[in-house]
Design an enzyme around this catalytic site. Sequence first.
Site, mmCIF file in Angstrom:
data_model
loop_
_atom_site.group_PDB
_atom_site.id
_atom_site.type_symbol
_atom_site.label_atom_id
_atom_site.label_comp_id
_atom_site.label_asym_id
_atom_site.label_seq_id
_atom_site.Cartn_x
_atom_site.Cartn_y
_atom_site.Cartn_z
ATOM 1 C CE LYS A 250 -1.512 -2.085 0.579
ATOM 2 N NZ LYS A 250 -0.542 -1.144 1.174
ATOM 3 C CB THR A 279 -0.956 8.838 -15.241
ATOM 4 O OG1 THR A 279 -0.772 7.443 -15.418
ATOM 5 C CG2 THR A 279 -1.836 9.086 -14.043
ATOM 6 C CB THR A 365 9.911 -3.878 4.666
ATOM 7 O OG1 THR A 365 10.185 -4.066 3.269
ATOM 8 C CG2 THR A 365 8.432 -3.660 4.854
HETATM 9 C C1 LIG Z 1 0.400 -0.193 0.500
HETATM 10 C C2 LIG Z 1 0.482 1.182 1.090
HETATM 11 C C3 LIG Z 1 0.282 2.322 0.308
HETATM 12 C C4 LIG Z 1 0.177 2.237 -1.181
HETATM 13 O O1 LIG Z 1 -1.056 1.751 -1.576
HETATM 14 P P1 LIG Z 1 -1.180 0.974 -2.972
HETATM 15 O O2 LIG Z 1 -2.593 1.139 -3.333
HETATM 16 O O3 LIG Z 1 -0.745 -0.421 -2.729
HETATM 17 O O4 LIG Z 1 -0.256 1.681 -3.935
HETATM 18 C C5 LIG Z 1 0.196 3.551 0.931
HETATM 19 N N1 LIG Z 1 0.350 3.674 2.274
HETATM 20 C C6 LIG Z 1 0.585 2.604 3.049
HETATM 21 C C7 LIG Z 1 0.733 2.792 4.514
HETATM 22 C C8 LIG Z 1 0.682 1.332 2.490
HETATM 23 O O5 LIG Z 1 0.956 0.278 3.257
#
Ligand SMILES: *Cc1c(COP(=O)(O)O)cnc(C)c1O
Length: 434
Positions: A250, A279, A365
């Site tokens: 993100k 993995t 969601t």
């Molecule tokens: C998106 C998200 C995740 C997972 O992260 P990714 O790297 O997208 O798998 C974990 N915790 C929260 C609060 C999120 O919004």
Amino acid sequence: MDYERVFSDAIAQLKAEERYRTFANLERDARRFPLALWRPEGEEDRPREVTVWCSNDYLGMGVHPEVIEASVEAARAHGAGAGGTRNISGTHHPIVRLEAELADLHGKQAALAFTSGWISNLAGISTIASLLPNCLILSDALNHNSMIEGVRRAGCEKKVWRHNDVAHLEALLAAEPAARAKLVVFESLYSMDGDIAPIEAILDLCEKYGAMSYIDEVHAVGLYGPRGGGVSEREGLAHRIDVIEGTLAKGFGALGGYIAASAAVVDAVRSYAPQFIFTSTLPPSVAASAAAAVRHLKTSSAERERHQHMAWLTKHALRAAGIPVMDNPSHIVPVFVGDAQKCKAASKLLLERHAIYIQPINYPTVPTGTERLRITPGPAHSEAQVAELVEALVDVWKTVGLRFEEAKIIPLFRRAATAPAADCVYPEMKKAAE
Ligand SMILES: *Cc1c(COP(=O)(O)O)cnc(C)c1O
């Protein structure tokens, strides 16, 4: 058994409940982020340019020249894949360096990278809790699915405390024997409402009742704190937290997730978590680009400042136009709709009529009746694009028949006055585009 029928019925049920998800076929333009090409279904050969307003690449680091360069360079130097699991041949130099950057970011002894943030929560929570004898997990009611799965997988007793309610958390902690192992899991910044946890009060309780603390800083790393260490860094609390979990996908614009903690905790998760052991590792190019983003944001605050500025400007402009922005102290701009069908219709109209992409957020969601549009302004959005967004939303609100609020003027965030101008951000990128 009519197998096909089972699956088509399952889909039909989602559609009947207005929960069926469709994805927009988008192609980001790295040189003109947040612009993208949208290929409508059935007209893939006639793409249209749209402005993306809901990306979780909050700072646009995924298109930052240093980050792209690190990725390309590592792919040329080390190839496309990692060559398997960490145990076999996957511990490559870029991922070792990434983990060192992450440990340093949070002031912890060690860090461990996973293939996603989702996996890092599953692995981190379940492994830590299952190693603790007779552990009780205390989980915030609004924790993300990846944390819930981690709690489930741990197989120990769990108790859910009301969202951000420290009195309830204390009541649950106080009811347990002092010597019992306890793991308190929560998020710093909840991404659907944009609210922030009372981290200090939660840590006070963890210390008082001898619990381990585990925080998900996914929506805050890169974005908050003088070096991008998240809300816990901004509030000077990181050293009091046992485990900090974050994503590289993100704010850091790449892919992957991690935990940062003491050397013993990280070594135990590395040694026991099947989600880590069995993995394949992130490719060197991904590790290198994530590390470049982390490194860049440790010393550059320009992106963070303009990010906050754009978020507050957007909230201000929408409220002044009577669009119901849900209140919160963060960069998330949730706009209340409160109806699944209207939420979808609003999103569709924004895209088709106004070339603005904002994904509808519906159940599961968020709870039914609180459906919303979730807007994430970024440093690369311009003030002119904010104006376009407001006009578009006003038109959509009228067309769909959504409720306007009385116009509200909430004073702009203090920092807005000193925010850098649009062209302070990524001058290299602007140059490359010319
Ligand atoms: C998106 C998200 C995740 C997972 O992260 P990714 O790297 O997208 O798998 C974990 N915790 C929260 C609060 C999120 O919004």
